[in-house]
Scaffold this active site. Sequence first.
Site, PDB file in Angstrom:
ATOM      1  N   TRP A  59       0.825  -1.211   0.000  1.00  0.00           N
ATOM      2  CA  TRP A  59       0.000   0.000   0.000  1.00  0.00           C
ATOM      3  C   TRP A  59       0.854   1.254   0.000  1.00  0.00           C
ATOM      4  O   TRP A  59       1.777   1.391   0.787  1.00  0.00           O
ATOM      5  CB  TRP A  59      -0.871   0.010   1.270  1.00  0.00           C
ATOM      6  CG  TRP A  59      -1.524   1.328   1.517  1.00  0.00           C
ATOM      7  CD1 TRP A  59      -1.016   2.386   2.222  1.00  0.00           C
ATOM      8  CD2 TRP A  59      -2.803   1.747   1.050  1.00  0.00           C
ATOM      9  NE1 TRP A  59      -1.906   3.433   2.210  1.00  0.00           N
ATOM     10  CE2 TRP A  59      -3.010   3.071   1.505  1.00  0.00           C
ATOM     11  CE3 TRP A  59      -3.810   1.140   0.278  1.00  0.00           C
ATOM     12  CZ2 TRP A  59      -4.181   3.788   1.220  1.00  0.00           C
ATOM     13  CZ3 TRP A  59      -4.968   1.863   0.003  1.00  0.00           C
ATOM     14  CH2 TRP A  59      -5.138   3.164   0.478  1.00  0.00           C
ATOM     15  N   ILE A  60       0.524   2.196  -0.894  1.00  0.00           N
ATOM     16  CA  ILE A  60       0.973   3.560  -0.682  1.00  0.00           C
ATOM     17  C   ILE A  60      -0.265   4.450  -0.733  1.00  0.00           C
ATOM     18  O   ILE A  60      -1.082   4.317  -1.635  1.00  0.00           O
ATOM     19  CB  ILE A  60       2.027   4.029  -1.717  1.00  0.00           C
ATOM     20  CG1 ILE A  60       1.547   3.955  -3.165  1.00  0.00           C
ATOM     21  CG2 ILE A  60       3.300   3.241  -1.594  1.00  0.00           C
ATOM     22  CD1 ILE A  60       2.548   4.553  -4.168  1.00  0.00           C
ATOM     23  N   ASN A  61      -0.478   5.274   0.296  1.00  0.00           N
ATOM     24  CA  ASN A  61      -1.371   6.389   0.013  1.00  0.00           C
ATOM     25  C   ASN A  61      -0.346   7.424  -0.284  1.00  0.00           C
ATOM     26  O   ASN A  61       0.224   8.053   0.572  1.00  0.00           O
ATOM     27  CB  ASN A  61      -2.385   6.773   1.089  1.00  0.00           C
ATOM     28  CG  ASN A  61      -1.848   7.090   2.455  1.00  0.00           C
ATOM     29  OD1 ASN A  61      -1.129   6.303   3.036  1.00  0.00           O
ATOM     30  ND2 ASN A  61      -2.217   8.233   2.976  1.00  0.00           N
ATOM     31  N   ASP A  63       0.504   9.928  -0.866  1.00  0.00           N
ATOM     32  CA  ASP A  63       0.720  11.337  -0.587  1.00  0.00           C
ATOM     33  C   ASP A  63       2.194  11.522  -0.862  1.00  0.00           C
ATOM     34  O   ASP A  63       3.019  10.989  -0.117  1.00  0.00           O
ATOM     35  CB  ASP A  63       0.536  11.666   0.896  1.00  0.00           C
ATOM     36  CG  ASP A  63      -0.902  11.592   1.377  1.00  0.00           C
ATOM     37  OD1 ASP A  63      -1.656  10.798   0.820  1.00  0.00           O
ATOM     38  OD2 ASP A  63      -1.224  12.321   2.320  1.00  0.00           O
ATOM     39  N   THR A 123       2.040  12.641   6.577  1.00  0.00           N
ATOM     40  CA  THR A 123       2.554  13.481   5.501  1.00  0.00           C
ATOM     41  C   THR A 123       3.360  14.695   5.958  1.00  0.00           C
ATOM     42  O   THR A 123       3.058  15.303   6.985  1.00  0.00           O
ATOM     43  CB  THR A 123       1.366  13.883   4.610  1.00  0.00           C
ATOM     44  OG1 THR A 123       1.025  12.732   3.858  1.00  0.00           O
ATOM     45  CG2 THR A 123       1.679  15.006   3.661  1.00  0.00           C
ATOM     46  N   ARG A 186      -2.377  18.960  10.596  1.00  0.00           N
ATOM     47  CA  ARG A 186      -1.375  18.100   9.963  1.00  0.00           C
ATOM     48  C   ARG A 186      -0.833  18.643   8.639  1.00  0.00           C
ATOM     49  O   ARG A 186      -1.294  19.623   8.118  1.00  0.00           O
ATOM     50  CB  ARG A 186      -1.967  16.712   9.733  1.00  0.00           C
ATOM     51  CG  ARG A 186      -3.255  16.674   8.934  1.00  0.00           C
ATOM     52  CD  ARG A 186      -3.688  15.207   8.755  1.00  0.00           C
ATOM     53  NE  ARG A 186      -4.971  15.079   8.105  1.00  0.00           N
ATOM     54  CZ  ARG A 186      -6.136  14.972   8.733  1.00  0.00           C
ATOM     55  NH1 ARG A 186      -6.172  14.979  10.039  1.00  0.00           N
ATOM     56  NH2 ARG A 186      -7.263  14.862   8.050  1.00  0.00           N
ATOM     57  N   ASP A 187       0.138  17.896   8.109  1.00  0.00           N
ATOM     58  CA  ASP A 187       0.675  18.039   6.757  1.00  0.00           C
ATOM     59  C   ASP A 187       1.427  19.359   6.533  1.00  0.00           C
ATOM     60  O   ASP A 187       1.038  20.185   5.690  1.00  0.00           O
ATOM     61  CB  ASP A 187      -0.449  17.910   5.705  1.00  0.00           C
ATOM     62  CG  ASP A 187      -1.291  16.651   5.875  1.00  0.00           C
ATOM     63  OD1 ASP A 187      -0.776  15.673   6.454  1.00  0.00           O
ATOM     64  OD2 ASP A 187      -2.455  16.642   5.434  1.00  0.00           O
ATOM     65  N   GLU A 241      -6.427  19.292   3.937  1.00  0.00           N
ATOM     66  CA  GLU A 241      -5.247  18.446   4.119  1.00  0.00           C
ATOM     67  C   GLU A 241      -4.170  18.924   3.152  1.00  0.00           C
ATOM     68  O   GLU A 241      -4.444  19.595   2.161  1.00  0.00           O
ATOM     69  CB  GLU A 241      -5.593  16.984   3.801  1.00  0.00           C
ATOM     70  CG  GLU A 241      -6.667  16.411   4.709  1.00  0.00           C
ATOM     71  CD  GLU A 241      -6.774  14.893   4.563  1.00  0.00           C
ATOM     72  OE1 GLU A 241      -6.319  14.196   5.476  1.00  0.00           O
ATOM     73  OE2 GLU A 241      -7.297  14.422   3.549  1.00  0.00           O
TER      74      GLU A 241
END
Length: 587
Positions: A59-61, A63, A123, A186-187, A241
């Site tokens: 899995w990669i999300n 981002d 992220t 976040r991020d 986000e």
Amino acid sequence: MASSCRSCLVWVLCFFLCRCLVFVEPSRRVFLYPQSQEISSIVSKQYRTAYHFQPPKNWINADPNGPMYHNGVYHLFYQYNPNSSVWGNIHWAHSVSTDLINWAPLDLAIHPTKPFDINGCWTGSATILPGHQPVILYTGMNRDNQQVQNIAVPGNLSDPFLREWTKPDYNPLMTPSDGIHPDMFRDPTTGWRGADGHWRVALGAEISGNGTALLYKSEDFVRWQRADSPLHSSSASGMWECPDFFPVPIEGREGLDTSVNSKDVRHVLKMSLMEPQSDYYMLGTYDETRDIFVPDNAADDYRMWLRYDYGKFYASKTFFDAKKKRRILWGWLNESDTESDDIAKGWAGIQIIPRKIWLDSRGRQLVQWPIEEVESLRRNEVHLHGFELTTGLHEIKGVKGSQADVEVDFELPSLDRADPFDPTRAMDAPKLCSQEDASVRGGIGPFGLLVLASENLEEHTAIFFRVYREQNTAKVLMCSDQRRQSRSSLRPELDKPVYGVFLDMDLEKERKISLRTLIDHSVIENFGGKGRACITARVYPELFLNTSSHLYLFNNGSSSVMISRFQSWGMAKAHLNIKLKDLVIEN
Ligand SMILES: *[C@@H]1O[C@H](CO)[C@@H](O)[C@H](O)[C@H]1NC(C)=O
Ligand SMILES: *[C@@H]1O[C@H](CO)[C@@H](O)[C@H](O)[C@H]1NC(C)=O
Ligand SMILES: *[C@@H]1O[C@H](CO)[C@@H](O)[C@H](O)[C@H]1NC(C)=O
Ligand SMILES: *[C@@H]1O[C@H](CO)[C@@H](O)[C@H](O)[C@H]1NC(C)=O
Ligand SMILES: *[C@@H]1O[C@H](CO)[C@@H](O)[C@H](O)[C@H]1NC(C)=O
Ligand SMILES: *[C@@H]1O[C@H](CO)[C@@H](O)[C@H](O)[C@H]1NC(C)=O
């Protein structure tokens, strides 16, 4: 045996659901897709992309995290589950490249090991500090499941690939306080430096229901203070986000370092809207004295904001490429098939082909184009010139339809037959694309491409244009139709949306509409009007075989269209598993 397996499955499902409800539900993306039957592994192998970035498995999300160029090497980090092709156990994985197309995977860069990130390393962005010193700011899920911002620094600056990353004990640097919800914080962006010499970063948040880019300031990149006002916020949407904030020159296509500000630049603020999971951006001015971003057009309906891509595309991030003086956009494309498909495939999530971005000459939007390096994969050109596309289907023979790069110019000798435009449809492009689809005859259009088409067209995806007349100007609709009528796949359980957008172009003056399409097994990236509108789709044809994936031009309108240029190439496979010793670094 069977029943114990079943209870095992129930347990696993319960485990995921409970985890979501208890810990993860209010915070971050978790995808529970409807379950489907197993798909054949032969078919699922065909969905793996040949030249779009993805890690060897899992899995990669994706981002895109901390993309940067440093001493001759491009770095890409990404949100990664080292153990599975579904979301969870998020680490930062790391790959390096010298051309942004061929990549060497490295060991994981950031692991959840400390109280300030033990529940996930989420992220973040890289900033190059003076003296060529890269640092990373990222969001950690701490011991109490609060989102906090941490710094990581290279463990060995003499290592050209920056393989080791250290997390100092003075972390975290920023914690949620003063009315900030610990699930909505976040991020961090790449840092930029103001005229006062102080650093700034923006963070994604939601405050009293308003989507917000918080602003933090620092003299040393270690001690950070929240500014009194956010960089920008809006009541038109909830949680933002992955914010991104950068300058673009008013003239020309060069990219700029993130700290540049002058009267010759405009600023871009991008936000990924958690609802409806899409990336939007605003053009405007960065007012350094007040430290706020002032958008040109602060529409209070987010559907009127600009988008990088009108198809599937999320959590994007740009970086300044000092080697070629350009700004490059990365973006994550998640799967549209089911979670059980992802388990069968052993992977989920890919990246777009990186896009160079710049400001349109009319200053109203950004323009995007695949980086020139992707052209190194082009093989076996097929071209046609001055071809009249009459009503019907025209197969392009000799192209490897599953792995191709196609460029077409559709020239319109006359706009007289354009159908009148109903102004109440101005915000309705996707719906219009589905009602007036490729089978509905118009005055001008639909015309375009059928891609990933099976032998008898049982399966195909249509990308097409239609021209309408609104008062005395032409209005160009661009569509990508994955539905049943267009039948991108015979499999019923998949998400098969219709995407659409109006192109901001002066057709009377330009007289032609260009389309570039990158096809790679389960992804179709479309660039309309020379990169003024992009639509990316994920499709999973069932009858798909690499030897029999066909490509067609079609015209279902009553006026004929001139193909003033058609060029297509089969695309070679990119190398996504290069050994480090085989990377040749040019500084
Ligand atoms: C992957 O799972 C195994 C077994 O559950 C565990 O021992 C290992 O630490 C995990 N790897 C990572 C990188 O989390
Ligand atoms: C740092 O990297 C350089 C270059 O790869 C290497 O020669 C050196 O041994 C590394 N130092 C440490 C402490 O790992
Ligand atoms: C949210 O936005 C609305 C409308 O712009 C504004 O009136 C309100 O003060 C904002 N709330 C906060 C907490 O900023
Ligand atoms: C991922 O894909 C699913 C299915 O197409 C979609 O519903 C969801 O919104 C996507 N998520 C993102 C972040 O793109
Ligand atoms: C063109 O229109 C006809 C008639 O509606 C339809 O049968 C055909 O499928 C359409 N072609 C495409 C490529 O959709
Ligand atoms: C088609 O793809 C399969 C699986 O990737 C591969 O084994 C086969 O050699 C390919 N055939 C051709 C003609 O490219």
